[in-house]
Design a protein around this motif. Structure first.
Motif, PDB file in Angstrom:
ATOM      1  N   LEU A   1       2.200  36.525  -7.622  1.00  0.00           N
ATOM      2  CA  LEU A   1       3.072  35.724  -8.480  1.00  0.00           C
ATOM      3  C   LEU A   1       3.047  36.220  -9.918  1.00  0.00           C
ATOM      4  CD1 LEU A   1       2.417  32.092  -7.174  1.00  0.00           C
ATOM      5  CD2 LEU A   1       4.440  33.505  -6.808  1.00  0.00           C
ATOM      6  N   VAL A   2       1.876  36.609 -10.381  1.00  0.00           N
ATOM      7  CA  VAL A   2       1.769  37.163 -11.738  1.00  0.00           C
ATOM      8  C   VAL A   2       2.577  38.457 -11.825  1.00  0.00           C
ATOM      9  CG1 VAL A   2       0.186  38.079 -13.478  1.00  0.00           C
ATOM     10  CG2 VAL A   2      -0.457  36.062 -12.139  1.00  0.00           C
ATOM     11  N   ASP A   3       2.471  39.302 -10.817  1.00  0.00           N
ATOM     12  CA  ASP A   3       3.260  40.539 -10.789  1.00  0.00           C
ATOM     13  C   ASP A   3       4.751  40.226 -10.817  1.00  0.00           C
ATOM     14  OD1 ASP A   3       0.922  42.011 -10.703  1.00  0.00           O
ATOM     15  OD2 ASP A   3       1.029  42.384  -8.541  1.00  0.00           O
ATOM     16  N   THR A   4       5.160  39.195 -10.102  1.00  0.00           N
ATOM     17  CA  THR A   4       6.563  38.782 -10.077  1.00  0.00           C
ATOM     18  C   THR A   4       7.045  38.391 -11.473  1.00  0.00           C
ATOM     19  OG1 THR A   4       6.428  38.034  -7.788  1.00  0.00           O
ATOM     20  CG2 THR A   4       8.175  37.079  -9.125  1.00  0.00           C
ATOM     21  N   LEU A   5       6.185  37.714 -12.231  1.00  0.00           N
ATOM     22  CA  LEU A   5       6.558  37.298 -13.580  1.00  0.00           C
ATOM     23  C   LEU A   5       6.955  38.485 -14.457  1.00  0.00           C
ATOM     24  CD1 LEU A   5       3.956  34.585 -14.611  1.00  0.00           C
ATOM     25  CD2 LEU A   5       6.422  34.331 -14.573  1.00  0.00           C
ATOM     26  N   TYR A   6       6.250  39.583 -14.306  1.00  0.00           N
ATOM     27  CA  TYR A   6       6.436  40.710 -15.212  1.00  0.00           C
ATOM     28  C   TYR A   6       7.275  41.843 -14.635  1.00  0.00           C
ATOM     29  CZ  TYR A   6       3.115  38.260 -18.051  1.00  0.00           C
ATOM     30  OH  TYR A   6       2.507  37.294 -18.804  1.00  0.00           O
ATOM     31  N   ALA A   7       7.595  41.796 -13.352  1.00  0.00           N
ATOM     32  CA  ALA A   7       8.345  42.885 -12.728  1.00  0.00           C
ATOM     33  C   ALA A   7       9.812  42.873 -13.142  1.00  0.00           C
ATOM     34  CB  ALA A   7       8.221  42.798 -11.204  1.00  0.00           C
ATOM     35  N   GLY A   8      10.350  41.685 -13.359  1.00  0.00           N
ATOM     36  CA  GLY A   8      11.756  41.569 -13.731  1.00  0.00           C
ATOM     37  C   GLY A   8      12.652  41.525 -12.503  1.00  0.00           C
ATOM     38  N   GLY A   9      13.773  40.852 -12.650  1.00  0.00           N
ATOM     39  CA  GLY A   9      14.769  40.826 -11.597  1.00  0.00           C
ATOM     40  C   GLY A   9      14.624  39.735 -10.557  1.00  0.00           C
TER      41      GLY A   9
ATOM     42  N   THR B   1       2.526  30.846 -29.234  1.00  0.00           N
ATOM     43  CA  THR B   1       2.912  29.471 -28.931  1.00  0.00           C
ATOM     44  C   THR B   1       4.281  29.379 -28.262  1.00  0.00           C
ATOM     45  OG1 THR B   1       3.863  29.171 -31.137  1.00  0.00           O
ATOM     46  CG2 THR B   1       1.543  28.518 -30.822  1.00  0.00           C
ATOM     47  N   ARG B   2       4.857  30.502 -27.912  1.00  0.00           N
ATOM     48  CA  ARG B   2       6.161  30.512 -27.245  1.00  0.00           C
ATOM     49  C   ARG B   2       5.995  30.838 -25.767  1.00  0.00           C
ATOM     50  NH1 ARG B   2       9.298  33.331 -31.882  1.00  0.00           N
ATOM     51  NH2 ARG B   2      10.339  31.520 -32.764  1.00  0.00           N
ATOM     52  N   VAL B   3       6.792  30.153 -24.961  1.00  0.00           N
ATOM     53  CA  VAL B   3       6.840  30.457 -23.532  1.00  0.00           C
ATOM     54  C   VAL B   3       7.886  31.552 -23.361  1.00  0.00           C
ATOM     55  CG1 VAL B   3       7.412  29.567 -21.253  1.00  0.00           C
ATOM     56  CG2 VAL B   3       6.132  28.146 -22.866  1.00  0.00           C
ATOM     57  N   ALA B   4       7.457  32.737 -22.931  1.00  0.00           N
ATOM     58  CA  ALA B   4       8.366  33.873 -22.784  1.00  0.00           C
ATOM     59  C   ALA B   4       8.928  33.979 -21.376  1.00  0.00           C
ATOM     60  CB  ALA B   4       7.646  35.166 -23.157  1.00  0.00           C
ATOM     61  N   ARG B   5       8.259  33.392 -20.410  1.00  0.00           N
ATOM     62  CA  ARG B   5       8.735  33.378 -19.017  1.00  0.00           C
ATOM     63  C   ARG B   5       7.913  32.366 -18.255  1.00  0.00           C
ATOM     64  NH1 ARG B   5       6.658  38.722 -19.784  1.00  0.00           N
ATOM     65  NH2 ARG B   5       8.814  39.309 -19.901  1.00  0.00           N
ATOM     66  N   ALA B   6       8.503  31.853 -17.195  1.00  0.00           N
ATOM     67  CA  ALA B   6       7.818  30.849 -16.383  1.00  0.00           C
ATOM     68  C   ALA B   6       8.201  31.025 -14.923  1.00  0.00           C
ATOM     69  CB  ALA B   6       8.182  29.442 -16.853  1.00  0.00           C
ATOM     70  N   LEU B   7       7.326  30.575 -14.073  1.00  0.00           N
ATOM     71  CA  LEU B   7       7.561  30.584 -12.634  1.00  0.00           C
ATOM     72  C   LEU B   7       6.969  29.288 -12.091  1.00  0.00           C
ATOM     73  CD1 LEU B   7       8.477  32.163 -10.086  1.00  0.00           C
ATOM     74  CD2 LEU B   7       6.191  33.136 -10.013  1.00  0.00           C
TER      75      LEU B   7
ATOM     76  N   PHE C   1      16.623  21.678 -15.116  1.00  0.00           N
ATOM     77  CA  PHE C   1      15.559  20.960 -15.819  1.00  0.00           C
ATOM     78  C   PHE C   1      14.531  21.939 -16.366  1.00  0.00           C
ATOM     79  CE2 PHE C   1      11.232  19.353 -15.675  1.00  0.00           C
ATOM     80  CZ  PHE C   1      11.304  18.293 -16.555  1.00  0.00           C
ATOM     81  N   PHE C   2      14.056  22.838 -15.513  1.00  0.00           N
ATOM     82  CA  PHE C   2      13.034  23.784 -15.959  1.00  0.00           C
ATOM     83  C   PHE C   2      13.596  24.790 -16.963  1.00  0.00           C
ATOM     84  CE2 PHE C   2      10.764  22.272 -12.152  1.00  0.00           C
ATOM     85  CZ  PHE C   2       9.574  21.915 -12.767  1.00  0.00           C
ATOM     86  N   GLN C   3      14.859  25.147 -16.837  1.00  0.00           N
ATOM     87  CA  GLN C   3      15.468  26.044 -17.819  1.00  0.00           C
ATOM     88  C   GLN C   3      15.496  25.379 -19.196  1.00  0.00           C
ATOM     89  OE1 GLN C   3      16.820  29.419 -17.304  1.00  0.00           O
ATOM     90  NE2 GLN C   3      16.357  29.205 -19.477  1.00  0.00           N
TER      91      GLN C   3
ATOM     92  N   PRO D   1      14.963  36.069  -9.327  1.00  0.00           N
ATOM     93  CA  PRO D   1      15.681  34.886  -9.814  1.00  0.00           C
ATOM     94  C   PRO D   1      14.801  33.646  -9.988  1.00  0.00           C
ATOM     95  CG  PRO D   1      16.234  35.322  -7.521  1.00  0.00           C
ATOM     96  CD  PRO D   1      15.413  36.482  -7.996  1.00  0.00           C
ATOM     97  N   ARG D   2      13.604  33.665  -9.436  1.00  0.00           N
ATOM     98  CA  ARG D   2      12.702  32.516  -9.603  1.00  0.00           C
ATOM     99  C   ARG D   2      12.079  32.478 -10.989  1.00  0.00           C
ATOM    100  NH1 ARG D   2       8.488  33.491  -5.123  1.00  0.00           N
ATOM    101  NH2 ARG D   2       8.831  35.573  -5.928  1.00  0.00           N
ATOM    102  N   VAL D   3      12.054  33.608 -11.680  1.00  0.00           N
ATOM    103  CA  VAL D   3      11.443  33.680 -13.009  1.00  0.00           C
ATOM    104  C   VAL D   3      12.426  33.101 -14.022  1.00  0.00           C
ATOM    105  CG1 VAL D   3      10.538  35.206 -14.793  1.00  0.00           C
ATOM    106  CG2 VAL D   3      10.036  35.667 -12.385  1.00  0.00           C
ATOM    107  N   ILE D   4      11.935  32.174 -14.814  1.00  0.00           N
ATOM    108  CA  ILE D   4      12.754  31.494 -15.813  1.00  0.00           C
ATOM    109  C   ILE D   4      12.478  32.131 -17.173  1.00  0.00           C
ATOM    110  CG2 ILE D   4      13.304  29.287 -16.882  1.00  0.00           C
ATOM    111  CD1 ILE D   4      11.952  28.005 -14.353  1.00  0.00           C
ATOM    112  N   LEU D   5      13.520  32.678 -17.761  1.00  0.00           N
ATOM    113  CA  LEU D   5      13.427  33.277 -19.098  1.00  0.00           C
ATOM    114  C   LEU D   5      14.151  32.382 -20.084  1.00  0.00           C
ATOM    115  CD1 LEU D   5      14.313  36.956 -18.112  1.00  0.00           C
ATOM    116  CD2 LEU D   5      12.039  36.001 -18.505  1.00  0.00           C
ATOM    117  N   PRO D   6      13.617  32.248 -21.311  1.00  0.00           N
ATOM    118  CA  PRO D   6      14.316  31.417 -22.279  1.00  0.00           C
ATOM    119  C   PRO D   6      15.654  32.023 -22.659  1.00  0.00           C
ATOM    120  CG  PRO D   6      12.478  32.548 -23.303  1.00  0.00           C
ATOM    121  CD  PRO D   6      12.407  32.846 -21.848  1.00  0.00           C
ATOM    122  N   ARG D   7      16.617  31.160 -22.890  1.00  0.00           N
ATOM    123  CA  ARG D   7      17.924  31.596 -23.388  1.00  0.00           C
ATOM    124  C   ARG D   7      17.927  31.295 -24.881  1.00  0.00           C
ATOM    125  NH1 ARG D   7      21.658  28.326 -19.402  1.00  0.00           N
ATOM    126  NH2 ARG D   7      19.862  26.986 -19.529  1.00  0.00           N
ATOM    127  N   TYR D   8      17.808  32.325 -25.666  1.00  0.00           N
ATOM    128  CA  TYR D   8      17.746  32.122 -27.123  1.00  0.00           C
ATOM    129  C   TYR D   8      18.848  32.844 -27.819  1.00  0.00           C
ATOM    130  CZ  TYR D   8      14.768  36.131 -26.027  1.00  0.00           C
ATOM    131  OH  TYR D   8      14.230  37.270 -25.477  1.00  0.00           O
TER     132      TYR D   8
END
Length: 93
Positions: free
Chosen positions: A76-84, A39-45, A22-24, A86-93
């Motif tokens: 949590l903010v650090d987690t968003l930008y650290a990469g790797g 205006t784009r969501v680049a990542r979410a947690l 759902f969130f993906q 699995p909780r961080v949701i990245l858009p599939r484009y």
């Protein structure tokens, strides 16, 4: 929706495949509908704990106090930008 019994732990619900899908889809749609970088969501947690009024993360008018959230949820903010993570949701484009 998650296919779990009533009273399941929040983290278990968030980890359920249907909830993750759902969130993906939500992040994918927000990315596709954005017209530029502002205006784009680049990542979410998805946070297990809602913003706290007691910690000043929510104002009296119900808005999010970004400074307080960034201060109290720095990890949590650090987690968003650290990469790797699995909780961080990245858009599939």
């Amino acid at each position: 929706f998650a296919g779990l019994p009533d009273g399941a732990a929040t983290l278990d619900v968030l980890a359920a495949p249907a909830v993750q899908q759902f969130f993906q889809r939500l992040v994918d749609g927000l990315w596709a509908g954005g017209t530029g970088s502002a205006t784009r969501v680049a990542r979410a947690l998805v946070m297990a704990d809602p913003p706290s009024i007691d910690r000043g993360e929510v104002t009296d008018k119900g808005s999010i106090n970004q400074r307080a959230v960034l201060t109290h949820r720095e990890a949590l903010v650090d987690t968003l930008y650290a990469g790797g993570d699995p909780r961080v949701i990245l858009p599939r484009y």
